[in-house]
Design an enzyme around this catalytic site. Structure first.
Site, PDB file in Angstrom:
ATOM      1  N   ASN A 176       0.855  -1.193   0.000  1.00 45.90           N
ATOM      2  CA  ASN A 176       0.000   0.000   0.000  1.00 45.90           C
ATOM      3  C   ASN A 176       0.887   1.237   0.000  1.00 45.90           C
ATOM      4  O   ASN A 176       2.014   1.203   0.504  1.00 45.90           O
ATOM      5  CB  ASN A 176      -0.889   0.007   1.254  1.00 45.90           C
ATOM      6  N   HIS A 203       0.645   5.293   1.197  1.00 49.77           N
ATOM      7  CA  HIS A 203      -0.181   6.149   2.061  1.00 49.77           C
ATOM      8  C   HIS A 203       0.466   7.535   2.141  1.00 49.77           C
ATOM      9  O   HIS A 203       1.685   7.644   2.316  1.00 49.77           O
ATOM     10  CB  HIS A 203      -0.291   5.531   3.461  1.00 49.77           C
ATOM     11  N   SER A 250       4.476   6.981   2.623  1.00 45.96           N
ATOM     12  CA  SER A 250       5.032   5.705   3.072  1.00 45.96           C
ATOM     13  C   SER A 250       4.518   4.599   2.160  1.00 45.96           C
ATOM     14  O   SER A 250       3.332   4.574   1.824  1.00 45.96           O
ATOM     15  CB  SER A 250       4.582   5.384   4.508  1.00 45.96           C
ATOM     16  N   ASP A 307      -3.294   0.958   7.530  1.00 46.05           N
ATOM     17  CA  ASP A 307      -2.099   1.789   7.326  1.00 46.05           C
ATOM     18  C   ASP A 307      -1.020   1.477   8.370  1.00 46.05           C
ATOM     19  O   ASP A 307      -0.225   2.359   8.732  1.00 46.05           O
ATOM     20  CB  ASP A 307      -2.451   3.290   7.371  1.00 46.05           C
TER      21      ASP A 307
HETATM   22  C1  GAR Z   1      -2.642   8.660  -3.031  1.00 44.54           C
HETATM   23  O1  GAR Z   1      -2.140   9.867  -2.535  1.00 44.54           O
HETATM   24  C2  GAR Z   1      -2.457   7.542  -2.023  1.00 44.54           C
HETATM   25  O2  GAR Z   1      -1.318   7.722  -1.218  1.00 44.54           O
HETATM   26  C3  GAR Z   1      -3.712   7.665  -1.212  1.00 44.54           C
HETATM   27  O3  GAR Z   1      -4.718   7.944  -2.137  1.00 44.54           O
HETATM   28  C4  GAR Z   1      -4.158   8.715  -3.192  1.00 44.54           C
HETATM   29  C5  GAR Z   1      -4.623   8.123  -4.501  1.00 44.54           C
HETATM   30  O4  GAR Z   1      -4.245   8.928  -5.582  1.00 44.54           O
HETATM   31  N1  GAR Z   1      -3.975   6.468  -0.467  1.00 44.54           N
HETATM   32  C6  GAR Z   1      -4.509   6.449   0.754  1.00 44.54           C
HETATM   33  O5  GAR Z   1      -4.863   7.430   1.332  1.00 44.54           O
HETATM   34  C7  GAR Z   1      -4.624   5.046   1.352  1.00 44.54           C
HETATM   35  N2  GAR Z   1      -4.794   5.138   2.776  1.00 44.54           N
HETATM   36  P1  GAR Z   1      -4.324   8.362  -7.048  1.00 44.54           P
HETATM   37  O6  GAR Z   1      -5.715   7.749  -7.229  1.00 44.54           O
HETATM   38  O7  GAR Z   1      -4.159   9.583  -7.929  1.00 44.54           O
HETATM   39  O8  GAR Z   1      -3.231   7.367  -7.220  1.00 44.54           O
END
Ligand code: GAR
Length: 218
Positions: free
Chosen positions: A110, A112, A139, A148
């Site tokens: 994952n 985050h 991370s 997470d």
């Molecule tokens: C990213 O910033 C990722 O780190 C976050 O969602 C976004 C997705 O962006 N993930 C989380 O928050 C998971 N807990 P994207 O759809 O443009 O890749």
């Protein structure tokens, strides 16, 4: 490890991290191959990104299932039918069941948007600003049943400047995410990365602290 490594990417939205993983695959086709993209939302823009790249997609809508476990089993069925070796969560915004995380333990990553263990969950950028933090970041970690909370692999840091708001900070973090995530998938494909006894191992050594993107380019 079979080459190229077959991966599935799970998304819920925009899919800019998926795009970074697609772009890297197109430049390095021998490292990994995206066999499947799954979205729990039919209107996720990331599905269009995958289709444009000729990658098979599935929509598995969590609202079509009576509970979390049956939704997760439907995803597991699709993923395992494709012979996937690594599951990559890229903005997949559903909490996963313990059964699912156990099934893919050591085979699921994952990303985050915070320097975990700071700010698990949502609204990480605003929380970092509200707390007056000097830096923020991302991370990449192995996924366990704890949200997470799995063993960390790589972090990247960005400086918070006085002009930053949540949107500008998110943009800065995204830019680093797009460099970080393909690199970690590559390490897994190269067999440099393992989860053993609840700890991340990299290049044959247990990690006492996460790797830092700033210190690595390969
Ligand atoms: C990213 O910033 C990722 O780190 C976050 O969602 C976004 C997705 O962006 N993930 C989380 O928050 C998971 N807990 P994207 O759809 O443009 O890749």
């Amino acid at each position: 490890m079979q080459h190229p490594l077959k991966i599935a990417v799970l998304i819920s939205g925009n899919g800019s991290n998926l795009q970074a993983i697609i772009d890297y695959q197109q430049q390095h086709p021998d490292v990994y191959q995206i066999g499947l993209v799954i979205s729990n939302k039919a209107d996720a823009f990331g599905l269009q990104r995958a289709q444009k790249a000729g990658i098979p997609t599935r929509v598995i809508n969590h609202q079509d299932y009576p509970d979390r476990v049956s939704f997760d089993r439907a995803m597991q069925h699709e993923i395992d039918a494709q012979g996937v070796q690594l599951v990559v969560l890229a903005g997949f915004m559903r909490i996963l069941s313990a059964e699912f995380t156990e099934h893919y333990l050591g085979r699921m990553l994952n990303i985050h948007p915070s320097l975990l263990p700071k700010y698990p969950g949502l609204n990480t950028h605003q929380q970092a600003i509200d707390n007056g933090d000097a830096e923020h970041g991302l991370s990449v970690h192995f996924v366990t049943a704890e949200l997470d909370g799995g063993p960390l692999i790589l972090q990247a840091r960005v400086t918070i400047s006085p002009e930053d708001d949540a949107a500008s900070l998110q943009h800065k973090v995204h830019q680093q995410e797009h460099l970080a995530y393909p690199l970690v998938v590559r390490w897994f494909a190269e067999d440099k990365l393992q989860l053993k006894n609840g700890q991340t191992w990299f290049e044959g050594q247990p990690l006492n602290k996460p790797l830092q993107l700033e210190e690595r380019s390969t």
